[in-house]
Design an enzyme around this catalytic site. Structure first.
Site, short mmCIF file in Angstrom:
data_model
loop_
_atom_site.label_atom_id
_atom_site.label_comp_id
_atom_site.label_asym_id
_atom_site.label_seq_id
_atom_site.Cartn_x
_atom_site.Cartn_y
_atom_site.Cartn_z
N ALA A 26 -17.05 38.38 69.89
CA ALA A 26 -16.13 37.67 70.68
C ALA A 26 -16.37 36.18 70.57
O ALA A 26 -17.84 35.81 70.29
CB ALA A 26 -16.35 38.13 72.24
N TYR A 72 -22.80 49.53 67.69
CA TYR A 72 -23.49 49.14 68.86
C TYR A 72 -24.98 50.12 69.08
O TYR A 72 -25.94 49.47 69.65
CB TYR A 72 -22.52 49.28 69.84
N LYS A 111 -18.97 38.21 82.69
CA LYS A 111 -18.25 38.59 84.04
C LYS A 111 -16.81 39.10 83.65
O LYS A 111 -16.19 38.88 82.69
CB LYS A 111 -18.11 37.37 84.77
N ARG A 179 -6.52 40.26 77.94
CA ARG A 179 -6.68 39.92 79.27
C ARG A 179 -5.28 40.19 79.99
O ARG A 179 -5.28 40.39 81.23
CB ARG A 179 -6.85 38.52 79.67
N ASP A 191 -10.09 37.88 85.44
CA ASP A 191 -10.59 36.89 84.59
C ASP A 191 -11.13 35.58 85.18
O ASP A 191 -12.11 34.99 84.78
CB ASP A 191 -9.61 36.54 83.65
#
Length: 360
Positions: A26, A72, A111, A179, A191
């Site tokens: 990211a 992962y 978050k 988003r 967000d």
């Protein structure tokens, strides 16, 4: 640092350096982790994994991260990793944070910590069961600006708190941005509004933990841009101590960055300019007893460096982070309540793409 956790206490560390692995290629990784890591010698960013190994390698090379794992799960199985920074989309936070905890890693998760309150409670339970730290990356709460605001409020500078507001705007015009995806936990409340809720709870709690609790969402409006995804949220709240609150957060329209908080008391008012990014600029204005005073706190270190240093102290020394389950479970409860009051489904009701990993 070795992986001999049984011999070296609950934190699972033997030295003073926390080796962090990243889940997700990211853009936020640079701002929130690799850049501030240069200011925090207690941590090193050691590895990265993403759904596409080639993309992971390219991202790791740009950020100076030395090791790349093919998946992962491979990163979570690496005994050389002490903690994991979870930077996958919101809808996948709970899944990969829980897997990391069960793999013996401490977790710093972007978050909002999870998609909803139920997931947040489960994550807190897993952290308790595994003896590992689960910490939400709510970076503004670690900065001296927040400390100064809380100190002014606790000192009774504006008297008893009666009303609090937070206004946050940052446009996300591209319809392709994740988003705007319900399945991936998108929405203005998720967000941006989560910052607003966290800040107001923190300010309200300056006079005592009980005062931070939001007992009711009195009203909420959340017009959508895509199906079930709010472009703007405007919610009215009630706090346990009797104060009222309002949060306004928007991902649609201008200005490109507008963040401020207001606290009104029985003796005056306090406003905070730019509580999310005080390293760029900040200002506290207090109006009380017929006088207006203005002050700023030093911009450095950044919110992210403060957060990373606190996370390292939690892992190495067992110091409790500000944004553990005591913080994030009630916050997610408020997020759920706002969505329900606005007539929208809470996030997490539909299954997210299990391989998506890109966030802003």
């Amino acid at each position: 640092m070795t992986d001999d956790r049984a011999a070296h206490g609950a934190t699972g560390t033997t030295g003073t350096t926390v080796r962090i692995g990243v889940l997700g290629a990211a853009r936020i990784v640079k701002t929130a982790l690799t850049q501030p890591a240069h200011e925090v010698p207690e941590v090193t960013v050691a590895a990265l994994a993403a759904r596409d190994p080639a993309r992971a390698r390219a991202h790791a090379d740009r950020l100076g991260i030395p090791h790349v794992h093919d998946s992962y799960d491979a990163l979570l199985a690496d005994p050389a990793i002490d903690a994991v920074y979870v930077a996958v989309p919101n809808g996948l936070h709970a899944t990969w944070s829980e897997r990391a905890l069960r793999a013996g890693k401490h977790v710093l998760v972007e978050k909002p910590v999870t998609a909803n309150e139920s997931e947040a409670r489960r994550l807190a339970q897993v952290a308790e069961e595994t003896g590992r730290i689960a910490c939400e990356a709510m970076h503004p709460l670690y900065h001296p600006l927040t400390d100064r605001v809380r100190a002014l409020l606790a000192a009774g500078t504006i008297g008893e708190i009666r009303h609090l507001e937070a206004h946050i705007a940052f446009p996300i015009p591209s319809s392709k941005d994740i988003r705007w995806s319900y399945e991936l936990g998108g929405g203005a409340l998720m967000d941006l509004g989560v910052y607003a809720v966290a800040l107001l709870r923190t300010y309200a709690g300056a006079t005592g933990p009980a005062a931070a609790e939001i007992t009711e969402v009195v009203q909420a409006k959340a017009p959508t841009r895509t199906k079930d995804v709010d472009r703007r949220v405007d919610a009215r709240l009630r706090f346990a101590g009797g104060a009222t609150g309002r949060i306004v957060a928007t991902m649609w329209g201008w200005p490109p960055l507008a963040t401020r908080c207001l606290v009104e008391g029985t003796k005056g008012r306090l406003t905070v300019l730019n509580p999310l990014g005080p390293q760029m600029f900040n200002r506290i204005t207090v109006t009380a007893a017929g006088r207006r005073t203005r002050e700023s706190v030093p911009r450095e270190p950044s919110t992210y460096a403060c957060q990373l240093r606190a996370f390292a102290r939690a892992v190495v020394d067992g110091e409790r982070p500000r944004t553990d389950a005591v913080h994030f479970v009630p916050t997610m409860g408020v997020i759920d309540a706002i969505y329900r009051r606005a007539g929208l489904p809470i996030r997490g009701a539909r299954v997210a793409d299990p391989v998506a990993d890109e966030v802003a």
